[in-house]
Design a protein around this motif. Sequence first.
Motif, PDB file in Angstrom:
ATOM      1  N   ALA A 115       1.204   1.416  14.727  1.00  0.00           N
ATOM      2  CA  ALA A 115       1.065   0.222  13.891  1.00  0.00           C
ATOM      3  C   ALA A 115       0.836  -0.995  14.787  1.00  0.00           C
ATOM      4  O   ALA A 115       1.217  -1.006  15.961  1.00  0.00           O
ATOM      5  CB  ALA A 115       2.296   0.015  13.030  1.00  0.00           C
ATOM      6  N   SER A 119       0.990  -7.920   1.417  1.00  0.00           N
ATOM      7  CA  SER A 119       0.035  -6.865   1.714  1.00  0.00           C
ATOM      8  C   SER A 119       0.587  -5.964   2.811  1.00  0.00           C
ATOM      9  O   SER A 119       1.598  -6.274   3.438  1.00  0.00           O
ATOM     10  CB  SER A 119      -1.305  -7.464   2.151  1.00  0.00           C
ATOM     11  OG  SER A 119      -1.129  -8.254   3.317  1.00  0.00           O
ATOM     12  N   GLY A 120      -0.090  -4.849   3.053  1.00  0.00           N
ATOM     13  CA  GLY A 120       0.351  -3.914   4.074  1.00  0.00           C
ATOM     14  C   GLY A 120       1.390  -2.950   3.547  1.00  0.00           C
ATOM     15  O   GLY A 120       1.571  -2.774   2.343  1.00  0.00           O
ATOM     16  N   ALA A 121       2.086  -2.312   4.462  1.00  0.00           N
ATOM     17  CA  ALA A 121       3.074  -1.303   4.120  1.00  0.00           C
ATOM     18  C   ALA A 121       4.485  -1.865   4.252  1.00  0.00           C
ATOM     19  O   ALA A 121       4.729  -2.795   5.028  1.00  0.00           O
ATOM     20  CB  ALA A 121       2.915  -0.078   5.017  1.00  0.00           C
ATOM     21  N   SER A 165       0.812  -1.220   0.000  1.00  0.00           N
ATOM     22  CA  SER A 165       0.000   0.000   0.000  1.00  0.00           C
ATOM     23  C   SER A 165       0.846   1.270   0.000  1.00  0.00           C
ATOM     24  O   SER A 165       0.440   2.293  -0.564  1.00  0.00           O
ATOM     25  CB  SER A 165      -0.936   0.007   1.207  1.00  0.00           C
ATOM     26  OG  SER A 165      -0.198  -0.102   2.412  1.00  0.00           O
ATOM     27  N   ARG A 166       1.992   1.225   0.633  1.00  0.00           N
ATOM     28  CA  ARG A 166       2.863   2.403   0.724  1.00  0.00           C
ATOM     29  C   ARG A 166       4.239   1.935   1.136  1.00  0.00           C
ATOM     30  O   ARG A 166       4.401   0.905   1.790  1.00  0.00           O
ATOM     31  CB  ARG A 166       2.309   3.407   1.742  1.00  0.00           C
ATOM     32  CG  ARG A 166       3.060   4.725   1.832  1.00  0.00           C
ATOM     33  CD  ARG A 166       2.327   5.707   2.741  1.00  0.00           C
ATOM     34  NE  ARG A 166       1.039   6.114   2.161  1.00  0.00           N
ATOM     35  CZ  ARG A 166       0.129   6.846   2.812  1.00  0.00           C
ATOM     36  NH1 ARG A 166       0.361   7.237   4.053  1.00  0.00           N
ATOM     37  NH2 ARG A 166      -1.003   7.172   2.215  1.00  0.00           N
ATOM     38  N   GLU A 190       4.407   6.081  -3.029  1.00  0.00           N
ATOM     39  CA  GLU A 190       3.034   5.624  -3.149  1.00  0.00           C
ATOM     40  C   GLU A 190       2.752   5.246  -4.592  1.00  0.00           C
ATOM     41  O   GLU A 190       3.385   5.801  -5.508  1.00  0.00           O
ATOM     42  CB  GLU A 190       2.047   6.706  -2.709  1.00  0.00           C
ATOM     43  CG  GLU A 190       2.166   7.095  -1.246  1.00  0.00           C
ATOM     44  CD  GLU A 190       1.183   8.173  -0.874  1.00  0.00           C
ATOM     45  OE1 GLU A 190       0.557   8.757  -1.793  1.00  0.00           O
ATOM     46  OE2 GLU A 190       1.031   8.448   0.326  1.00  0.00           O
ATOM     47  N   ARG A 205      -0.120  -2.875   9.436  1.00  0.00           N
ATOM     48  CA  ARG A 205       0.760  -4.048   9.340  1.00  0.00           C
ATOM     49  C   ARG A 205       1.944  -3.707   8.452  1.00  0.00           C
ATOM     50  O   ARG A 205       1.766  -3.361   7.282  1.00  0.00           O
ATOM     51  CB  ARG A 205      -0.005  -5.249   8.801  1.00  0.00           C
ATOM     52  CG  ARG A 205      -1.119  -5.716   9.720  1.00  0.00           C
ATOM     53  CD  ARG A 205      -1.900  -6.876   9.127  1.00  0.00           C
ATOM     54  NE  ARG A 205      -2.532  -6.495   7.865  1.00  0.00           N
ATOM     55  CZ  ARG A 205      -3.670  -5.820   7.786  1.00  0.00           C
ATOM     56  NH1 ARG A 205      -4.302  -5.441   8.877  1.00  0.00           N
ATOM     57  NH2 ARG A 205      -4.188  -5.526   6.606  1.00  0.00           N
ATOM     58  N   TRP A 206       3.134  -3.836   9.017  1.00  0.00           N
ATOM     59  CA  TRP A 206       4.354  -3.464   8.307  1.00  0.00           C
ATOM     60  C   TRP A 206       5.221  -4.683   8.026  1.00  0.00           C
ATOM     61  O   TRP A 206       5.387  -5.554   8.884  1.00  0.00           O
ATOM     62  CB  TRP A 206       5.198  -2.505   9.149  1.00  0.00           C
ATOM     63  CG  TRP A 206       4.605  -1.158   9.409  1.00  0.00           C
ATOM     64  CD1 TRP A 206       3.457  -0.635   8.884  1.00  0.00           C
ATOM     65  CD2 TRP A 206       5.135  -0.169  10.297  1.00  0.00           C
ATOM     66  NE1 TRP A 206       3.246   0.627   9.373  1.00  0.00           N
ATOM     67  CE2 TRP A 206       4.249   0.946  10.244  1.00  0.00           C
ATOM     68  CE3 TRP A 206       6.256  -0.103  11.116  1.00  0.00           C
ATOM     69  CZ2 TRP A 206       4.476   2.107  10.996  1.00  0.00           C
ATOM     70  CZ3 TRP A 206       6.485   1.048  11.872  1.00  0.00           C
ATOM     71  CH2 TRP A 206       5.606   2.137  11.797  1.00  0.00           C
ATOM     72  N   ALA A 255      -1.470   4.299   6.344  1.00  0.00           N
ATOM     73  CA  ALA A 255      -1.748   3.497   5.145  1.00  0.00           C
ATOM     74  C   ALA A 255      -2.044   2.058   5.500  1.00  0.00           C
ATOM     75  O   ALA A 255      -2.886   1.417   4.870  1.00  0.00           O
ATOM     76  CB  ALA A 255      -0.566   3.567   4.182  1.00  0.00           C
ATOM     77  N   SER A 256      -1.348   1.533   6.505  1.00  0.00           N
ATOM     78  CA  SER A 256      -1.579   0.158   6.944  1.00  0.00           C
ATOM     79  C   SER A 256      -1.003  -0.032   8.340  1.00  0.00           C
ATOM     80  O   SER A 256       0.111   0.423   8.612  1.00  0.00           O
ATOM     81  CB  SER A 256      -0.923  -0.839   5.989  1.00  0.00           C
ATOM     82  OG  SER A 256      -1.063  -2.165   6.501  1.00  0.00           O
TER      83      SER A 256
END
Length: 229
Positions: A101, A129-131, A3-4, A227, A46-47, A43-44
């Motif tokens: 986070a 998924s996630g950042a 996502s970022r 992004e 979860r990193w 943005a998320s």
Amino acid sequence: MISRVAVLPHPPLLVPELVGGGDRDADAVRAACLDVARELAAASPRWTVVGVGQAPATGVGTFRGYGVDVRVTLGDGDGAPDAFWPLPALIAGWLRERAGAESVDLRLVDPDLDPGSCAELGRALAGGSGALLVLGDGSHRHGERAVGKPDDRAGEFDERVAHALATVDTAALRALDPALAAELGAVGRAPWQVLAGAVDADGRAWQATRSTTLTPFGVAYHLAIWEPA
């Protein structure tokens, strides 16, 4: 899909208890890094975090090895704190807690990992998924305050990194020379090349919405946010 992306340094000075009060340079670096981390968490929660070192074996880390028993986790952690966590893991945990986070999935690599293997790891991360948070410092050989002996090559090296991060130039990141980076103390080289591999494999166009480089202590601290365009 990712996502970022955020790129940050990982100096211990980010932790106020390790510095004490009244250091405006440290305060400025810390504030800038927290701004980026909070934007990433927005943005998320979860990193996935890329840095250098060996994955920790316990659920709780501490900065005790750097002078103060500041404890951190990567999410749900318990047990006795481990003072031997690698610095990127400690900083990732510290940033996670302060940015809000939920969890950190560490992907730590050998600092000498070759560019091809970095790209391969990046490709494996592209489908996640996630950042994505990429931790690593530039050269520590800038000017009179250099941690290592000052080196005239440090300026050009980190200018190249800064331009690549500002323009999402993954080819320039892939082209960074591992031997030169090692001589200059730029431990971010391998994580940045993992980032390049991930974005190349992602397939979307990306843009930098924030990019800056700070060198208050003779070390290049690169900060960036990427992004999807």
